[in-house]
Scaffold this motif. Structure first.
Motif, mmCIF file in Angstrom:
data_model
loop_
_atom_site.group_PDB
_atom_site.id
_atom_site.type_symbol
_atom_site.label_atom_id
_atom_site.label_comp_id
_atom_site.label_asym_id
_atom_site.label_seq_id
_atom_site.Cartn_x
_atom_site.Cartn_y
_atom_site.Cartn_z
ATOM 1 N N SER A 1 14.712 -1.775 -2.815
ATOM 2 C CA SER A 1 14.451 -1.725 -4.028
ATOM 3 C C SER A 1 14.434 -1.844 -5.625
ATOM 4 O O SER A 1 13.943 -1.868 -6.105
ATOM 5 N N LEU A 2 15.418 -0.762 -5.577
ATOM 6 C CA LEU A 2 15.527 -0.278 -6.697
ATOM 7 C C LEU A 2 16.615 -1.588 -7.461
ATOM 8 O O LEU A 2 16.249 -2.308 -8.819
ATOM 9 N N ILE A 3 17.388 -1.826 -6.835
ATOM 10 C CA ILE A 3 18.113 -3.429 -7.651
ATOM 11 C C ILE A 3 17.384 -4.635 -7.239
ATOM 12 O O ILE A 3 18.132 -5.198 -8.040
ATOM 13 N N ARG A 4 16.471 -4.665 -7.129
ATOM 14 C CA ARG A 4 15.878 -5.982 -6.889
ATOM 15 C C ARG A 4 14.510 -5.577 -8.103
ATOM 16 O O ARG A 4 13.881 -6.219 -9.101
ATOM 17 N N LEU A 5 13.902 -4.390 -8.497
ATOM 18 C CA LEU A 5 13.732 -4.068 -9.828
ATOM 19 C C LEU A 5 14.318 -4.212 -10.741
ATOM 20 O O LEU A 5 14.098 -4.940 -11.566
ATOM 21 N N ILE A 6 15.817 -4.300 -11.104
ATOM 22 C CA ILE A 6 17.016 -4.226 -11.762
ATOM 23 C C ILE A 6 16.770 -5.981 -12.187
ATOM 24 O O ILE A 6 17.308 -6.152 -13.919
ATOM 25 N N THR A 7 16.766 -6.418 -11.261
ATOM 26 C CA THR A 7 17.196 -8.294 -11.161
ATOM 27 C C THR A 7 15.660 -9.152 -11.806
ATOM 28 O O THR A 7 16.071 -10.060 -11.739
ATOM 29 N N GLY A 8 14.824 -7.478 -11.201
ATOM 30 C CA GLY A 8 13.287 -8.351 -11.847
ATOM 31 C C GLY A 8 12.986 -9.604 -10.652
ATOM 32 O O GLY A 8 12.169 -9.968 -11.162
ATOM 33 N N LEU A 9 13.518 -9.175 -9.346
ATOM 34 C CA LEU A 9 12.617 -9.713 -8.048
ATOM 35 C C LEU A 9 11.321 -9.644 -7.793
ATOM 36 O O LEU A 9 10.688 -10.000 -7.166
ATOM 37 N N VAL A 10 11.071 -7.930 -8.406
ATOM 38 C CA VAL A 10 9.982 -7.281 -7.634
ATOM 39 C C VAL A 10 9.306 -6.472 -9.740
ATOM 40 O O VAL A 10 10.113 -6.336 -10.468
ATOM 41 N N ALA A 11 8.071 -6.896 -9.477
ATOM 42 C CA ALA A 11 7.188 -6.266 -11.158
ATOM 43 C C ALA A 11 7.063 -4.590 -10.530
ATOM 44 O O ALA A 11 6.195 -4.627 -9.474
ATOM 45 N N PRO A 12 7.153 -4.460 -11.268
ATOM 46 C CA PRO A 12 6.782 -2.292 -11.401
ATOM 47 C C PRO A 12 4.829 -2.644 -11.890
ATOM 48 O O PRO A 12 4.809 -3.190 -12.357
ATOM 49 N N GLN A 13 3.970 -1.559 -10.473
ATOM 50 C CA GLN A 13 2.813 -1.747 -11.205
ATOM 51 C C GLN A 13 2.526 -1.133 -12.763
ATOM 52 O O GLN A 13 1.606 -1.567 -13.388
ATOM 53 N N GLY B 1 0.636 -1.350 0.128
ATOM 54 C CA GLY B 1 -0.050 -0.109 -0.465
ATOM 55 C C GLY B 1 0.690 1.383 -0.180
ATOM 56 O O GLY B 1 0.306 1.988 0.106
ATOM 57 N N ALA B 2 2.108 0.956 0.617
ATOM 58 C CA ALA B 2 2.720 1.659 0.231
ATOM 59 C C ALA B 2 4.114 2.437 -1.070
ATOM 60 O O ALA B 2 3.964 1.886 -2.317
ATOM 61 N N ARG B 3 3.384 3.993 -1.584
ATOM 62 C CA ARG B 3 4.337 4.177 -3.219
ATOM 63 C C ARG B 3 5.389 4.163 -2.842
ATOM 64 O O ARG B 3 6.345 5.411 -2.457
ATOM 65 N N ILE B 4 6.655 3.714 -3.368
ATOM 66 C CA ILE B 4 7.991 3.491 -3.550
ATOM 67 C C ILE B 4 8.810 4.795 -4.133
ATOM 68 O O ILE B 4 9.399 4.873 -4.222
ATOM 69 N N PHE B 5 8.238 3.659 -5.776
ATOM 70 C CA PHE B 5 8.262 4.735 -6.881
ATOM 71 C C PHE B 5 7.570 5.075 -7.754
ATOM 72 O O PHE B 5 6.516 4.785 -7.949
ATOM 73 N N PRO B 6 7.289 6.448 -7.216
ATOM 74 C CA PRO B 6 6.351 7.547 -7.619
ATOM 75 C C PRO B 6 6.588 7.044 -9.686
ATOM 76 O O PRO B 6 5.472 7.058 -10.743
ATOM 77 N N ASP B 7 7.400 7.537 -10.428
ATOM 78 C CA ASP B 7 7.718 7.299 -11.680
ATOM 79 C C ASP B 7 8.841 7.490 -12.165
ATOM 80 O O ASP B 7 9.674 9.070 -12.479
#
Length: 234
Positions: A43-55, A15-21
């Motif tokens: 969160s940034l490096i997990r995005l880069i590795t694909g461990l989390v997917a952006p909305q 429910g918390a926004r980590i990266f808005p844009d």
């Protein structure tokens, strides 16, 4: 072209926004990431590795959409976690290093052969049959790094790799990072580890506070953290 492309990414968690844009393009060989706890570094490096997917938005590494193409991501980008015990799966060192290679589709015999070759290249052939839990934290980190190197990715990301290490072990890990041929993204609370890097990102509350060479970004970051420390002491 080796590049990390983050395009208009929105990331929310619990429910918390980590990266808005968030939009970034990273091409440098050595990139450091600094910021306070909760700024979005992990969160940034997990995005880069694909461990989390952006909305919303996309994250591509060398053209691969890492959240959707997991096989491609494994071959392109690796991540060394802060705590090696969160990363190690198998009890025996050789099997741990071979696991990722099997995930890439190699037959077990070939995966084990390559694992032994990686151990030999690092001067650690005698670790092949060692139980991971018998190794020190720094040694377990090296096992995790060798597991990544076995996959031959173009990018390796490090999330606070120096935490809980004594000085000699931290210096040894730092030297290994410096010697890597791959592109490196290093998250750290210690600006001194980043003085020789090509580019620094300073994250603050999910946004880029500063982005540039160490000589420009790190003094600003250190001054801001010192000001916060003074305010907290008042």
């Amino acid at each position: 072209m080796h590049a990390i492309d983050i395009g208009h990414v929105t990331l929310e968690r619990d429910g918390a926004r980590i990266f808005p844009d968030l939009t970034l393009r990273l091409t440098e060989r050595r990139i450091g990431v600094v910021g306070r706890n909760g700024a979005g570094k992990s969160s940034l490096i997990r995005l880069i590795t694909g461990l989390v997917a952006p909305q919303r938005g996309q994250v591509r590494v060398n053209g691969i959409e890492v959240a959707k193409d997991r096989t491609g991501a494994l071959a392109t980008v690796g991540l060394l976690f802060q705590n090696p015990d969160h990363q190690i799966i198998f009890p025996v060192v050789r099997d741990e290093i071979a696991f990722g290679l099997e995930q890439k589709g190699l037959k077990r015999a070939e995966a084990l052969r390559r694992a032994e070759a990686v151990l030999a290249a690092q001067g650690r052939s005698d670790w092949a049959d060692r139980l991971c839990h018998t190794l020190s934290q720094g040694q377990r980190q090296l096992v995790c790094l060798m597991s990544i190197l076995a996959m031959e990715p173009d990018w390796i990301l490090f999330d606070e790799p120096f935490n809980s290490l004594d000085l000699p072990t931290a210096l040894a890990i730092e030297a290994r990072i410096a010697a890597l041929a791959q592109h490196v993204v290093l998250v750290t609370h210690d600006p001194a580890r980043l003085t020789g890097f090509d580019r620094i990102l300073w994250l603050e509350a999910g946004r880029i506070e500063a982005d540039g060479p160490p000589a420009e970004v790190l003094p600003r970051y250190i001054a801001a953290m010192e000001a916060l420390a003074r305010d907290a002491a008042c």
